[in-house]
Every structure is written in structure tokens, then in C-alpha cells.
Scaffold this motif. Structure first.
Motif, short mmCIF file in Angstrom:
data_model
loop_
_atom_site.label_atom_id
_atom_site.label_comp_id
_atom_site.label_asym_id
_atom_site.label_seq_id
_atom_site.Cartn_x
_atom_site.Cartn_y
_atom_site.Cartn_z
N UNK A 179 -16.41 12.38 -8.82
CA UNK A 179 -16.53 12.34 -7.36
C UNK A 179 -17.47 13.41 -6.83
N UNK A 180 -18.25 14.08 -7.69
CA UNK A 180 -19.11 15.17 -7.25
C UNK A 180 -20.19 14.69 -6.29
N UNK A 181 -20.80 13.52 -6.59
CA UNK A 181 -21.88 13.02 -5.73
C UNK A 181 -21.35 12.71 -4.34
N UNK A 182 -20.20 12.01 -4.27
CA UNK A 182 -19.62 11.69 -2.97
C UNK A 182 -19.23 12.97 -2.23
N UNK B 119 -20.58 14.32 1.50
CA UNK B 119 -19.65 14.68 2.59
C UNK B 119 -19.91 16.11 3.05
N UNK B 120 -20.15 17.02 2.11
CA UNK B 120 -20.41 18.40 2.50
C UNK B 120 -21.71 18.51 3.32
N UNK B 121 -22.75 17.72 2.92
CA UNK B 121 -24.01 17.75 3.65
C UNK B 121 -23.81 17.26 5.09
N UNK B 122 -23.05 16.18 5.24
CA UNK B 122 -22.79 15.67 6.57
C UNK B 122 -22.01 16.67 7.42
N UNK B 123 -21.06 17.35 6.80
CA UNK B 123 -20.30 18.35 7.53
C UNK B 123 -21.18 19.51 7.97
N UNK B 124 -22.14 19.92 7.10
CA UNK B 124 -23.05 21.01 7.48
C UNK B 124 -23.94 20.59 8.65
N UNK B 125 -24.44 19.33 8.59
CA UNK B 125 -25.27 18.85 9.69
C UNK B 125 -24.50 18.84 11.00
N UNK B 126 -23.24 18.38 10.93
CA UNK B 126 -22.44 18.38 12.15
C UNK B 126 -22.21 19.81 12.66
N UNK B 127 -22.01 20.74 11.72
CA UNK B 127 -21.79 22.12 12.14
C UNK B 127 -23.03 22.70 12.80
#
Length: 247
Positions: free
Chosen positions: A39-42, A46-54
Motif C-alpha cells: 500500500x506504499x504507492x497509495x 494520499x500524503x501528497x494530496x494532504x500536503x497540497x490541501x495544507x
């Protein structure tokens, strides 16, 4: 590899543990991986999307933008001054004096520096027939707007070397005015022409001088060797005459 999850409900005669509801059917088959590393790729996505939102949330806080109507208005008010400043800067760059300099046209001086070529002009003879000026080169061209200048014409014809034509030009008239016949001792032919469009006077860029002609010394290739805004005695241009017949 993963272990498929049961998407058809719980096993027969057994309900959901602890009273939990079934998974939504639109989720499709659920596969539980044996190794969490799969599940590392997924997780990275998710982490990238969270950083963009932040980051977006941080910029909103800095600009004091909130979700909804006021944020769009504040963003518009922020962009409009920048666009207006860019437009005004471009406008000043185009119309600011001194940015676009027109190429200066070399003017004739008393020294007559050779800086121009005679254009292909058609003048008019006494019969109103067109005469190609370049067909009469090399020549001493006399613009006689300010006087009859018979003495200056005779002196120029006497000083011109063999093969050079003396052209007497009257500007702004449909036909040339007649001139006295030159003495028999004058070897150079004299042509009397008119310049209705005043193109030659515009070329030298000098006003007619009362009592004096303006002279252009032009070689056989059409190069203006010298311009004399006020014609004096032949001694003033005698040294330039041999240049007219050089090849």
C-alpha cells in the motif's frame, strides 16, 4: 498477494460482528494485502494530496480568504491592480518619448558629403515628354528655382568634362523655361527639363536661394558625389568633376 474480502455479506448463520453494518456495495471487491508495504504507492498519493490541501489552506490563511463568496471577491481585488499595473507599464514602454528613434536622414551641407544615391526620376522636357534622369548621367544638375542663373549654367557647361551633361531643372512647372543658347565654345551638352513634383528639391532638402542655383554632382552610377546648396564659381567644385566619369 492479498486475501480477498467477503463482499457478499457475512457467512451464513452469522451476522456482522459487534453489530457493524455491511460495506457499501459500490466499493467493489475488497482485497486485504498480506504485506502492508504493497500500500506504499497509495499512501504516497494520499500524503501528497494532504500536503497540497495544507498548502492551499495556509495561503488562504495568509490572504485571509475564506470559502464562499468573500474569497472570490478578495481574489479579484488582488488580481485587478496587478493586471492594471502591467498594462500601464506596457503602454509607457510603447509611447515613452525617445524609445523609438526615427533614422536620421543625412542632410546636404556646403561640403556636399556623398551620402545618397539619385533615385530613378522622370522629368519633363519642353514637349511635355518624360525624360529618365538616370539616362543622362553622369551629370551636373542645376536647380534654378531662385533665378534664371544663365551665367551659372554657362560656367558649369564650360567647366564640365567631356561626357558629362549639364541638366537645368525648373521645379514645380509643367514645362521648362527656355534658356539662352550656350556659347559655341561650351563642349558639355545642356538639357533644360522641369520637375513638376519638386522631387529633386525635396532630395537636397534646401530652400531655393534668390539669385543662385543649387547643384548636384552625380556620377554615372547614380551616386551623388557632391551637393552645393548655393552654387558659386566653378572653382568651388572643379576638383569633384573628374569623379563623375570614373567607373
Amino acid at each position: 498477494m492479498g486475501t480477498p474480502g467477503n463482499t457478499d455479506g457475512w457467512p451464513e448463520n452469522s451476522g456482522p460482528p459487534d453489530g457493524l453494518p455491511d460495506l457499501p456495495p459500490e466499493w467493489g471487491p475488497i482485497v486485504i494485502p498480506d504485506d502492508p508495504a504493497e500500500l506504499a504507492a497509495e499512501a504516497a498519493l494520499i500524503r501528497r494530496e494532504l500536503r497540497q490541501r495544507a498548502r492551499r489552506a495556509a495561503w488562504r490563511r495568509r490572504l485571509r480568504l475564506r470559502r464562499g463568496g468573500p474569497s472570490a471577491l478578495r481574489l479579484t481585488l488582488l488580481i485587478m491592480p496587478l493586471a492594471l499595473l502591467a498594462a500601464v507599464t506596457s503602454l509607457f514602454a510603447v509611447v515613452w518619448p525617445g524609445q523609438h528613434r526615427q533614422p536620421s536622414t543625412p542632410r546636404a551641407s556646403a561640403g556636399g558629403s556623398p551620402s545618397r544615391t539619385l533615385p530613378a526620376l522622370d522629368l519633363v522636357d519642353a514637349d511635355a515628354a518624360p525624360v529618365a534622369l538616370r539616362g543622362l548621367l553622369p551629370a551636373v544638375i542645376l536647380l534654378t528655382d531662385g533665378c534664371a542663373c544663365a551665367d551659372q549654367v554657362t560656367a558649369a557647361a564650360a567647366a564640365a568634362p567631356p561626357g558629362v551633361t549639364v541638366i537645368v531643372v525648373t521645379s514645380g512647372r509643367s514645362r521648362p523655361s527656355p534658356l539662352p543658347s550656350p556659347p559655341q565654345t561650351v563642349a558639355a551638352p545642356v538639357r533644360n527639363l522641369a520637375d513638376p513634383a519638386v522631387e529633386l528639391r525635396g532630395l537636397v532638402q534646401t530652400a531655393p536661394q534668390p539669385g543662385s542655383a543649387t547643384a548636384l554632382l552625380v556620377d554615372r552610377t547614380g551616386q551623388i558625389v557632391r551637393i552645393l546648396p548655393t552654387l558659386g564659381s566653378p572653382a568651388d567644385y572643379q576638383g569633384n568633376l573628374p569623379q563623375l566619369t570614373r567607373t
